[in-house]
Design a protein around this motif. Sequence first.
Motif, PDB file in Angstrom:
ATOM      1  N   LEU A 115       0.839  -1.197   0.000  1.00 38.21           N
ATOM      2  CA  LEU A 115       0.000   0.000   0.000  1.00 38.21           C
ATOM      3  C   LEU A 115       0.875   1.248   0.000  1.00 38.21           C
ATOM      4  O   LEU A 115       0.654   2.184  -0.774  1.00 38.21           O
ATOM      5  CB  LEU A 115      -0.935  -0.006   1.207  1.00 38.21           C
ATOM      6  N   LEU A 116       1.881   1.275   0.854  1.00 40.82           N
ATOM      7  CA  LEU A 116       2.783   2.411   0.934  1.00 40.82           C
ATOM      8  C   LEU A 116       3.492   2.644  -0.396  1.00 40.82           C
ATOM      9  O   LEU A 116       3.581   3.776  -0.879  1.00 40.82           O
ATOM     10  CB  LEU A 116       3.803   2.176   2.050  1.00 40.82           C
ATOM     11  N   HIS A 117       3.984   1.582  -1.025  1.00 38.23           N
ATOM     12  CA  HIS A 117       4.675   1.712  -2.306  1.00 38.23           C
ATOM     13  C   HIS A 117       3.723   2.183  -3.406  1.00 38.23           C
ATOM     14  O   HIS A 117       4.123   2.963  -4.276  1.00 38.23           O
ATOM     15  CB  HIS A 117       5.341   0.400  -2.705  1.00 38.23           C
ATOM     16  N   THR A 118       2.470   1.738  -3.352  1.00 37.39           N
ATOM     17  CA  THR A 118       1.481   2.182  -4.329  1.00 37.39           C
ATOM     18  C   THR A 118       1.230   3.673  -4.203  1.00 37.39           C
ATOM     19  O   THR A 118       1.188   4.400  -5.201  1.00 37.39           O
ATOM     20  CB  THR A 118       0.154   1.400  -4.149  1.00 37.39           C
ATOM     21  N   VAL A 119       1.079   4.135  -2.975  1.00 40.44           N
ATOM     22  CA  VAL A 119       0.847   5.565  -2.741  1.00 40.44           C
ATOM     23  C   VAL A 119       2.067   6.370  -3.177  1.00 40.44           C
ATOM     24  O   VAL A 119       1.943   7.396  -3.850  1.00 40.44           O
ATOM     25  CB  VAL A 119       0.508   5.826  -1.258  1.00 40.44           C
TER      26      VAL A 119
ATOM     27  N   LEU B   9       2.235   9.293  -6.040  1.00 40.41           N
ATOM     28  CA  LEU B   9       2.649  10.661  -5.724  1.00 40.41           C
ATOM     29  C   LEU B   9       3.947  11.052  -6.416  1.00 40.41           C
ATOM     30  O   LEU B   9       4.193  12.233  -6.648  1.00 40.41           O
ATOM     31  CB  LEU B   9       2.791  10.835  -4.211  1.00 40.41           C
ATOM     32  N   ASP B  10       4.779  10.069  -6.751  1.00 40.08           N
ATOM     33  CA  ASP B  10       6.050  10.343  -7.414  1.00 40.08           C
ATOM     34  C   ASP B  10       5.930  10.228  -8.928  1.00 40.08           C
ATOM     35  O   ASP B  10       6.936  10.130  -9.612  1.00 40.08           O
ATOM     36  CB  ASP B  10       7.134   9.368  -6.933  1.00 40.08           C
ATOM     37  N   GLY B  11       4.706  10.251  -9.430  1.00 45.70           N
ATOM     38  CA  GLY B  11       4.485  10.142 -10.870  1.00 45.70           C
ATOM     39  C   GLY B  11       5.256  11.194 -11.635  1.00 45.70           C
ATOM     40  O   GLY B  11       5.921  12.058 -11.058  1.00 45.70           O
TER      41      GLY B  11
ATOM     42  N   PRO C 293       6.530  14.443 -13.478  1.00 44.09           N
ATOM     43  CA  PRO C 293       6.228  15.857 -13.217  1.00 44.09           C
ATOM     44  C   PRO C 293       5.161  16.370 -14.178  1.00 44.09           C
ATOM     45  O   PRO C 293       5.233  16.130 -15.376  1.00 44.09           O
ATOM     46  CB  PRO C 293       7.565  16.564 -13.453  1.00 44.09           C
ATOM     47  N   GLY C 294       4.181  17.024 -13.625  1.00 39.64           N
ATOM     48  CA  GLY C 294       3.103  17.556 -14.452  1.00 39.64           C
ATOM     49  C   GLY C 294       2.119  16.515 -14.921  1.00 39.64           C
ATOM     50  O   GLY C 294       1.129  16.836 -15.570  1.00 39.64           O
ATOM     51  N   GLY C 295       2.388  15.259 -14.596  1.00 40.46           N
ATOM     52  CA  GLY C 295       1.502  14.184 -15.026  1.00 40.46           C
ATOM     53  C   GLY C 295       0.288  14.079 -14.130  1.00 40.46           C
ATOM     54  O   GLY C 295       0.283  14.572 -13.003  1.00 40.46           O
ATOM     55  N   ALA C 296      -0.735  13.442 -14.640  1.00 39.07           N
ATOM     56  CA  ALA C 296      -1.947  13.231 -13.852  1.00 39.07           C
ATOM     57  C   ALA C 296      -1.650  12.212 -12.752  1.00 39.07           C
ATOM     58  O   ALA C 296      -1.005  11.200 -12.996  1.00 39.07           O
ATOM     59  CB  ALA C 296      -3.065  12.730 -14.743  1.00 39.07           C
ATOM     60  N   ARG C 297      -2.122  12.518 -11.572  1.00 35.72           N
ATOM     61  CA  ARG C 297      -1.929  11.615 -10.440  1.00 35.72           C
ATOM     62  C   ARG C 297      -3.273  11.080 -10.004  1.00 35.72           C
ATOM     63  O   ARG C 297      -4.250  11.821  -9.943  1.00 35.72           O
ATOM     64  CB  ARG C 297      -1.273  12.347  -9.280  1.00 35.72           C
ATOM     65  N   PRO C 298      -3.336   9.802  -9.664  1.00 36.37           N
ATOM     66  CA  PRO C 298      -4.604   9.253  -9.197  1.00 36.37           C
ATOM     67  C   PRO C 298      -5.037   9.924  -7.896  1.00 36.37           C
ATOM     68  O   PRO C 298      -4.206  10.296  -7.078  1.00 36.37           O
ATOM     69  CB  PRO C 298      -4.330   7.770  -8.989  1.00 36.37           C
ATOM     70  N   VAL C 299      -6.319  10.062  -7.733  1.00 37.08           N
ATOM     71  CA  VAL C 299      -6.855  10.704  -6.536  1.00 37.08           C
ATOM     72  C   VAL C 299      -6.971   9.718  -5.390  1.00 37.08           C
ATOM     73  O   VAL C 299      -6.857  10.075  -4.237  1.00 37.08           O
ATOM     74  CB  VAL C 299      -8.245  11.314  -6.853  1.00 37.08           C
ATOM     75  N   VAL C 300      -7.180   8.467  -5.702  1.00 34.32           N
ATOM     76  CA  VAL C 300      -7.382   7.466  -4.660  1.00 34.32           C
ATOM     77  C   VAL C 300      -6.448   6.290  -4.870  1.00 34.32           C
ATOM     78  O   VAL C 300      -5.934   6.067  -5.961  1.00 34.32           O
ATOM     79  CB  VAL C 300      -8.841   6.946  -4.648  1.00 34.32           C
ATOM     80  N   VAL C 301      -6.243   5.561  -3.805  1.00 35.17           N
ATOM     81  CA  VAL C 301      -5.512   4.305  -3.879  1.00 35.17           C
ATOM     82  C   VAL C 301      -6.467   3.276  -4.467  1.00 35.17           C
ATOM     83  O   VAL C 301      -7.648   3.266  -4.123  1.00 35.17           O
ATOM     84  CB  VAL C 301      -5.057   3.880  -2.463  1.00 35.17           C
ATOM     85  N   PRO C 302      -5.984   2.408  -5.344  1.00 36.44           N
ATOM     86  CA  PRO C 302      -6.877   1.381  -5.890  1.00 36.44           C
ATOM     87  C   PRO C 302      -7.580   0.621  -4.763  1.00 36.44           C
ATOM     88  O   PRO C 302      -6.932   0.200  -3.799  1.00 36.44           O
ATOM     89  CB  PRO C 302      -5.937   0.462  -6.672  1.00 36.44           C
ATOM     90  N   PRO C 303      -8.891   0.462  -4.856  1.00 39.68           N
ATOM     91  CA  PRO C 303      -9.650  -0.196  -3.787  1.00 39.68           C
ATOM     92  C   PRO C 303      -9.112  -1.573  -3.403  1.00 39.68           C
ATOM     93  O   PRO C 303      -9.113  -1.936  -2.229  1.00 39.68           O
ATOM     94  CB  PRO C 303     -11.061  -0.297  -4.352  1.00 39.68           C
ATOM     95  N   ALA C 304      -8.615  -2.334  -4.367  1.00 42.34           N
ATOM     96  CA  ALA C 304      -8.113  -3.678  -4.060  1.00 42.34           C
ATOM     97  C   ALA C 304      -6.881  -3.623  -3.161  1.00 42.34           C
ATOM     98  O   ALA C 304      -6.709  -4.474  -2.282  1.00 42.34           O
ATOM     99  CB  ALA C 304      -7.789  -4.425  -5.351  1.00 42.34           C
ATOM    100  N   VAL C 305      -6.022  -2.626  -3.360  1.00 38.41           N
ATOM    101  CA  VAL C 305      -4.815  -2.497  -2.545  1.00 38.41           C
ATOM    102  C   VAL C 305      -5.185  -2.138  -1.104  1.00 38.41           C
ATOM    103  O   VAL C 305      -4.676  -2.715  -0.152  1.00 38.41           O
ATOM    104  CB  VAL C 305      -3.860  -1.440  -3.147  1.00 38.41           C
ATOM    105  N   LEU C 306      -6.090  -1.201  -0.955  1.00 40.00           N
ATOM    106  CA  LEU C 306      -6.538  -0.801   0.382  1.00 40.00           C
ATOM    107  C   LEU C 306      -7.278  -1.949   1.070  1.00 40.00           C
ATOM    108  O   LEU C 306      -7.049  -2.228   2.254  1.00 40.00           O
ATOM    109  CB  LEU C 306      -7.430   0.431   0.285  1.00 40.00           C
ATOM    110  N   ALA C 307      -8.134  -2.646   0.336  1.00 41.86           N
ATOM    111  CA  ALA C 307      -8.882  -3.771   0.909  1.00 41.86           C
ATOM    112  C   ALA C 307      -7.939  -4.878   1.377  1.00 41.86           C
ATOM    113  O   ALA C 307      -8.152  -5.478   2.431  1.00 41.86           O
ATOM    114  CB  ALA C 307      -9.882  -4.314  -0.113  1.00 41.86           C
TER     115      ALA C 307
END
Length: 75
Positions: A20-24, A28-30, A32-46
């Motif tokens: 989960l930490l690595h996914t986040v 966040l380290d995507g 520069p200027g690129g679109a970043r996901p707003v949420v963590v994928p539900p499967a990773v959090l679950a």
Amino acid sequence: MHTAVLTDRERAAVQAYLRLLHTVRAALDGPPGGARPVVVPPAVLAEAERALSDAGLSGNEEQFFRLLHDWCPPA
């Protein structure tokens, strides 16, 4: 250095948390200027929530982070 011996469920909880930490971090380290996901994928959090629950660590962050620190001490 103290070495913790984790149960299979505790180890699974630590590994799920690290995924989960690595996914986040990756999101966040995507680029520069690129679109970043707003949420963590539900499967990773679950997966992390299920692993914490299976290990009896839900609601016991102090114990969980102690296990995490003992298993993966800071470099």
